[in-house]
Write a protein that holds these residues in place. Sequence first.
Motif, mmCIF file in Angstrom:
data_model
loop_
_atom_site.group_PDB
_atom_site.id
_atom_site.type_symbol
_atom_site.label_atom_id
_atom_site.label_comp_id
_atom_site.label_asym_id
_atom_site.label_seq_id
_atom_site.Cartn_x
_atom_site.Cartn_y
_atom_site.Cartn_z
ATOM 1 N N LEU A 200 0.851 -1.195 0.000
ATOM 2 C CA LEU A 200 0.000 0.000 0.000
ATOM 3 C C LEU A 200 0.880 1.235 0.000
ATOM 4 O O LEU A 200 1.655 1.467 0.927
ATOM 5 C CB LEU A 200 -0.922 0.028 1.226
ATOM 6 N N ASP A 201 0.753 2.028 -1.053
ATOM 7 C CA ASP A 201 1.376 3.343 -1.092
ATOM 8 C C ASP A 201 0.350 4.377 -0.648
ATOM 9 O O ASP A 201 -0.851 4.250 -0.943
ATOM 10 C CB ASP A 201 1.871 3.657 -2.502
ATOM 11 N N ALA A 202 0.813 5.406 0.061
ATOM 12 C CA ALA A 202 -0.093 6.422 0.589
ATOM 13 C C ALA A 202 -0.961 7.040 -0.509
ATOM 14 O O ALA A 202 -2.113 7.402 -0.267
ATOM 15 C CB ALA A 202 0.709 7.500 1.309
ATOM 16 N N THR A 203 -0.411 7.127 -1.714
ATOM 17 C CA THR A 203 -1.149 7.682 -2.843
ATOM 18 C C THR A 203 -2.491 7.002 -3.033
ATOM 19 O O THR A 203 -3.483 7.641 -3.396
ATOM 20 C CB THR A 203 -0.309 7.540 -4.132
ATOM 21 N N TYR A 204 -2.540 5.693 -2.792
ATOM 22 C CA TYR A 204 -3.749 4.919 -3.055
ATOM 23 C C TYR A 204 -4.513 4.547 -1.779
ATOM 24 O O TYR A 204 -5.384 3.677 -1.814
ATOM 25 C CB TYR A 204 -3.380 3.645 -3.821
ATOM 26 N N SER A 205 -4.208 5.214 -0.678
ATOM 27 C CA SER A 205 -4.855 4.852 0.579
ATOM 28 C C SER A 205 -6.357 5.114 0.548
ATOM 29 O O SER A 205 -7.152 4.289 1.031
ATOM 30 C CB SER A 205 -4.214 5.612 1.738
ATOM 31 N N ASP A 206 -6.784 6.255 -0.025
ATOM 32 C CA ASP A 206 -8.212 6.556 -0.068
ATOM 33 C C ASP A 206 -8.934 5.652 -1.061
ATOM 34 O O ASP A 206 -10.094 5.274 -0.850
ATOM 35 C CB ASP A 206 -8.467 8.029 -0.381
ATOM 36 N N TYR A 252 -0.998 -8.258 8.042
ATOM 37 C CA TYR A 252 -1.189 -8.526 6.620
ATOM 38 C C TYR A 252 -0.762 -7.372 5.715
ATOM 39 O O TYR A 252 -0.786 -7.513 4.488
ATOM 40 C CB TYR A 252 -2.652 -8.865 6.342
ATOM 41 N N LEU A 253 -0.386 -6.231 6.304
ATOM 42 C CA LEU A 253 0.076 -5.110 5.501
ATOM 43 C C LEU A 253 1.600 -5.175 5.392
ATOM 44 O O LEU A 253 2.287 -5.519 6.350
ATOM 45 C CB LEU A 253 -0.350 -3.797 6.162
ATOM 46 N N ALA A 254 2.114 -4.858 4.219
ATOM 47 C CA ALA A 254 3.557 -4.951 3.978
ATOM 48 C C ALA A 254 4.339 -4.019 4.892
ATOM 49 O O ALA A 254 3.850 -2.966 5.314
ATOM 50 C CB ALA A 254 3.856 -4.621 2.511
ATOM 51 N N ASP A 255 5.569 -4.403 5.178
ATOM 52 C CA ASP A 255 6.444 -3.569 6.003
ATOM 53 C C ASP A 255 6.572 -2.176 5.382
ATOM 54 O O ASP A 255 6.784 -2.033 4.168
ATOM 55 C CB ASP A 255 7.835 -4.193 6.107
ATOM 56 N N GLY A 256 6.437 -1.148 6.225
ATOM 57 C CA GLY A 256 6.599 0.226 5.763
ATOM 58 C C GLY A 256 5.351 0.849 5.186
ATOM 59 O O GLY A 256 5.328 2.062 4.910
ATOM 60 N N TYR A 261 4.760 6.552 -2.645
ATOM 61 C CA TYR A 261 4.630 5.967 -3.985
ATOM 62 C C TYR A 261 5.927 6.132 -4.775
ATOM 63 O O TYR A 261 6.526 7.210 -4.745
ATOM 64 C CB TYR A 261 3.484 6.653 -4.727
ATOM 65 N N PRO A 262 6.377 5.092 -5.490
ATOM 66 C CA PRO A 262 5.798 3.754 -5.635
ATOM 67 C C PRO A 262 6.540 2.686 -4.824
ATOM 68 O O PRO A 262 6.604 1.532 -5.220
ATOM 69 C CB PRO A 262 5.983 3.492 -7.124
ATOM 70 N N ALA A 263 7.105 3.074 -3.691
ATOM 71 C CA ALA A 263 7.988 2.172 -2.947
ATOM 72 C C ALA A 263 7.304 0.876 -2.543
ATOM 73 O O ALA A 263 7.897 -0.206 -2.652
ATOM 74 C CB ALA A 263 8.527 2.890 -1.711
ATOM 75 N N GLN A 265 4.396 -0.668 -3.770
ATOM 76 C CA GLN A 265 4.013 -1.540 -4.875
ATOM 77 C C GLN A 265 5.238 -2.157 -5.546
ATOM 78 O O GLN A 265 5.179 -3.292 -6.049
ATOM 79 C CB GLN A 265 3.145 -0.797 -5.895
ATOM 80 N N ASN A 266 6.358 -1.443 -5.550
ATOM 81 C CA ASN A 266 7.573 -1.983 -6.159
ATOM 82 C C ASN A 266 8.105 -3.198 -5.404
ATOM 83 O O ASN A 266 8.855 -4.006 -5.962
ATOM 84 C CB ASN A 266 8.667 -0.915 -6.218
ATOM 85 N N LYS A 267 7.712 -3.340 -4.128
ATOM 86 C CA LYS A 267 8.166 -4.494 -3.345
ATOM 87 C C LYS A 267 7.590 -5.807 -3.880
ATOM 88 O O LYS A 267 8.111 -6.876 -3.559
ATOM 89 C CB LYS A 267 7.782 -4.304 -1.874
ATOM 90 N N ILE A 268 6.547 -5.717 -4.704
ATOM 91 C CA ILE A 268 6.044 -6.933 -5.352
ATOM 92 C C ILE A 268 7.083 -7.449 -6.338
ATOM 93 O O ILE A 268 7.248 -8.656 -6.525
ATOM 94 C CB ILE A 268 4.697 -6.662 -6.053
ATOM 95 N N GLY A 269 7.818 -6.530 -6.966
ATOM 96 C CA GLY A 269 8.871 -6.933 -7.891
ATOM 97 C C GLY A 269 10.193 -7.168 -7.215
ATOM 98 O O GLY A 269 10.937 -8.085 -7.576
ATOM 99 N N PHE A 270 10.518 -6.353 -6.205
ATOM 100 C CA PHE A 270 11.823 -6.434 -5.543
ATOM 101 C C PHE A 270 11.864 -7.434 -4.397
ATOM 102 O O PHE A 270 12.903 -8.031 -4.125
ATOM 103 C CB PHE A 270 12.211 -5.056 -4.989
ATOM 104 N N GLU A 271 10.731 -7.578 -3.683
ATOM 105 C CA GLU A 271 10.751 -8.338 -2.439
ATOM 106 C C GLU A 271 9.662 -9.415 -2.425
ATOM 107 O O GLU A 271 9.289 -9.936 -3.480
ATOM 108 C CB GLU A 271 10.612 -7.364 -1.258
ATOM 109 N N ASN A 272 9.146 -9.684 -1.250
ATOM 110 C CA ASN A 272 8.251 -10.834 -1.090
ATOM 111 C C ASN A 272 6.795 -10.437 -0.865
ATOM 112 O O ASN A 272 6.030 -11.164 -0.258
ATOM 113 C CB ASN A 272 8.716 -11.720 0.072
ATOM 114 N N VAL A 273 6.410 -9.239 -1.344
ATOM 115 C CA VAL A 273 5.024 -8.790 -1.217
ATOM 116 C C VAL A 273 4.212 -9.366 -2.381
ATOM 117 O O VAL A 273 4.708 -9.456 -3.512
ATOM 118 C CB VAL A 273 4.941 -7.255 -1.179
ATOM 119 N N ALA A 274 2.958 -9.737 -2.100
ATOM 120 C CA ALA A 274 2.189 -10.512 -3.080
ATOM 121 C C ALA A 274 1.109 -9.742 -3.818
ATOM 122 O O ALA A 274 0.798 -10.062 -4.973
ATOM 123 C CB ALA A 274 1.542 -11.718 -2.390
ATOM 124 N N MET A 275 0.480 -8.724 -3.176
ATOM 125 C CA MET A 275 -0.725 -8.123 -3.752
ATOM 126 C C MET A 275 -0.720 -6.604 -3.582
ATOM 127 O O MET A 275 0.000 -6.054 -2.749
ATOM 128 C CB MET A 275 -1.982 -8.676 -3.055
#
Length: 425
Positions: A200-206, A252-256, A261-263, A265-275
């Motif tokens: 979750l990036d703050a940009t898309y929180s709402d 269930y929320l990713a670390d950090g 943005y876009p840190a 969502q990029n963790k889906i590509g860089f790290e172990n975040v799934a959705m």
Amino acid sequence: MKKALSLMLIALIAVTSVFATGTTETTATAAAPAEGGKIYDGVEITMWSMWNAAEPQGQAIIDAAAAFEEETGCHVNIEFRGRDIKTIINTALQGGEDIDIFEEAYDRIYLQYAPFCYDMSAMAEAAGYADFSYPLFNKMTTDATGGKLVSVAEQPNVGGIFYDNAKFEAAGITETPTTWDEFLDVCQKLVDAGFQPLALDATYSDFTFGYHLNRYVDEATTRQLSLNGGWSQNPGVIAAANDIIDFINRGYLADGAPDEYPASQNKIGFENVAMVVCADYVTSEVNNNTGANIEWGVFNYPTIPVEDGGNGSTGSYAGANSLAITSYSDNPQAAFDFVMMLVSGEVDQNRADSVPQIPADPRNTCTSLDGAVESLMAADSVLGWTMGINANTDLSAMLKEVIIQLYEGRFTTGEQFAAAMDALY
């Protein structure tokens, strides 16, 4: 002006209606071809495109126009106007500029340009268009225009929960969830397999909270809450916030997250975040930003059934760049036939593969995003961005800040969250 049909005696073109603005609409059936000729020999139509010729979307239109001319004899003049088309099309339509077909966002077409657009209902019925289109886009258009089909979806996009197929497979997840409880089960399976469930990036929180709130409170009510306050008096707001607090407490929320943005969502590509909850452009953003070659899937934001305290909504954020025909076109049937070529069959499938994009024809396959067609077909209504939360332009930034605080874990109860929202008024 464009060339009229050369065989004027058999061109069945007649003025059939007049809009309140004074613009006229013509109706036509395809003229019979001369012996040995093609059905639209001598006809020229003009299309204003929102793309550029060098883009894959533009190239797809060029290729389709060449095939259409070869098949029918109709020459399509393509004027690539780029994204600025939205700033010039209204003036062009009011001035009766030489345009037969134009591309724009489907909601702007029915909200702003409808008086200058041809009602394609009869031609669509004759073509069986309902059998190879998305009902939600057709319904939004006809509901807003008193039953007129003034646009045809060309490049759909969809919101929902986007996921990395490989991580789902590694966690043993074989079916996507449809309810909130099922979604929580999926999140736990991901955690058990060593993954962080949701970016979750703050940009898309709402946007993300708006989706969840919609499972308790309809968009019209949320819009009124945004404009007038009263969040604390709505049980659905409190229930939705309590769900998010529980979600965070479960880990269930990713670390950090919520991150800048876009840190995240990029963790889906860089790290172990799934959705991530977003719209379908997120897939190319993450792949391009991270160099990953993720095989993406999507499912609609889970519903909360009535028996579980929700409203049962399966609404989805969705949109579409769409095609419209001008009400004053000399050759609306030829224009419609070209539109149908663009949004169906092989032409549509080739564009879906090459862009890539969600196909306009749900009979085709979305090779770039598993579940996209199914999500659009399953949605019972189209939701706006943030589902009404940003209706109050004066307070939208501050409302969003409170929602960010919710995802940061600053509230322990839904009542606290709702009170913080009301404190802004």
